[in-house]
Design an enzyme around this catalytic site. Structure first.
Site, mmCIF file in Angstrom:
data_model
loop_
_atom_site.group_PDB
_atom_site.id
_atom_site.type_symbol
_atom_site.label_atom_id
_atom_site.label_comp_id
_atom_site.label_asym_id
_atom_site.label_seq_id
_atom_site.Cartn_x
_atom_site.Cartn_y
_atom_site.Cartn_z
ATOM 1 N N HIS A 163 40.824 48.162 38.951
ATOM 2 C CA HIS A 163 41.013 47.781 40.402
ATOM 3 C C HIS A 163 39.948 48.420 41.378
ATOM 4 O O HIS A 163 40.122 49.131 42.285
ATOM 5 C CB HIS A 163 42.183 47.824 40.821
ATOM 6 N N ASP B 199 41.751 42.056 36.265
ATOM 7 C CA ASP B 199 41.947 43.118 37.190
ATOM 8 C C ASP B 199 40.967 43.958 37.365
ATOM 9 O O ASP B 199 41.331 45.400 37.894
ATOM 10 C CB ASP B 199 43.483 43.485 37.318
ATOM 11 N N ASP C 75 44.197 47.486 34.073
ATOM 12 C CA ASP C 75 43.731 47.260 35.639
ATOM 13 C C ASP C 75 43.057 48.593 36.021
ATOM 14 O O ASP C 75 43.520 49.410 36.401
ATOM 15 C CB ASP C 75 44.879 47.017 36.382
ATOM 16 N N ASN D 66 44.899 38.100 37.075
ATOM 17 C CA ASN D 66 45.291 37.320 38.391
ATOM 18 C C ASN D 66 44.723 37.709 39.705
ATOM 19 O O ASN D 66 44.537 36.849 40.389
ATOM 20 C CB ASN D 66 46.972 37.488 38.580
ATOM 21 N N HIS D 67 43.903 38.728 39.569
ATOM 22 C CA HIS D 67 43.316 39.236 40.788
ATOM 23 C C HIS D 67 41.596 38.626 40.597
ATOM 24 O O HIS D 67 41.183 38.203 41.746
ATOM 25 C CB HIS D 67 43.231 40.864 41.031
#
Length: 221
Positions: A84, A123, A82, A158-159
């Site tokens: 992000h 993500d 991730d 999931n993001h």
């Protein structure tokens, strides 16, 4: 085209919001190739054009190939977790993994991984300001890696699913601004037909940013 669309683009800052979008459901046979979906790309029209060009550089109506469902790795396999929206950390992780050299720059990164296969496990989106910049970086590295027998694969986490569903609760203000700027960039490149989709008709900057993100990441966007 995706790469040329990215050349003059940059990123910025932080905050949160939510924007409801209608989710389109597809029958199994109607699912578009990942390279042509807006699920984990900023890119709608640009991705579409890039996918068509890669599939059929000479023109014609040949469709872009579906991405492989099973791949092999002749060399190392590197998993990138991730990130992000933090392009600094993403670049550091790729450098530590030995696949990103210091001979390139933000516009033209240098792949040094040879036949290494990098799998970004999802993500990229949310919680940081430089999501699109990271996606562009990974796409550019993938193009270089392919020439050396390697690859960079980007999975949906999931993001990414949250954003496809129009759930923007974890999106920072900087990421909304990045989406709006990239939407404007695509309109400049591909014409005013995309202006409304990216919020160009909105006078309120906040509404324009949210609408641009919906246009970039919603299914069929």
């Amino acid at each position: 085209m995706m790469l040329s669309a990215a050349r003059s683009f940059s990123a910025l800052a932080l905050r949160r919001a939510s924007f409801p979008t209608q989710v389109t459901r597809y029958a199994p046979g109607q699912l578009a190739p990942l390279a042509r979906r807006a699920v984990a790309s900023p890119l709608c029209a640009a991705s579409e054009a890039a996918a068509k060009g890669a599939a059929n550089p000479a023109g014609g109506d040949q469709k872009a190939p579906y991405p492989p469902l099973k791949v092999t790795a002749p060399g190392r396999v590197v998993a990138l977790g991730d990130v992000h929206g933090d392009i600094g950390q993403a670049r550091r992780a790729l450098t530590i993994a030995g696949v990103l050299g210091d001979g390139g720059d933000a516009v033209n990164p240098e792949w040094t991984g040879g036949n290494t296969v990098v799998v970004q496990v999802g993500d990229v989106l949310d919680r940081g300001d430089d999501e699109i910049a990271i996606l562009i970086l990974l796409q550019k590295l993938h193009k270089q890696a392919e020439a050396q027998g390697g690859a960079v694969y980007i999975l949906n986490g999931n993001h990414e699913v949250l954003n496809v569903s129009g759930d923007f609760r974890y999106v920072t203000q900087g990421a909304f601004q990045e989406s709006a700027r990239f939407g404007e960039h695509l309109v400049n490149l591909f014409g005013s037909a995309f202006k409304e989709a990216f919020g160009g008709g909105e006078d309120d900057p906040r509404k324009r940013q949210v609408k641009a993100r919906g246009g970039l990441f919603s299914p069929g966007g």
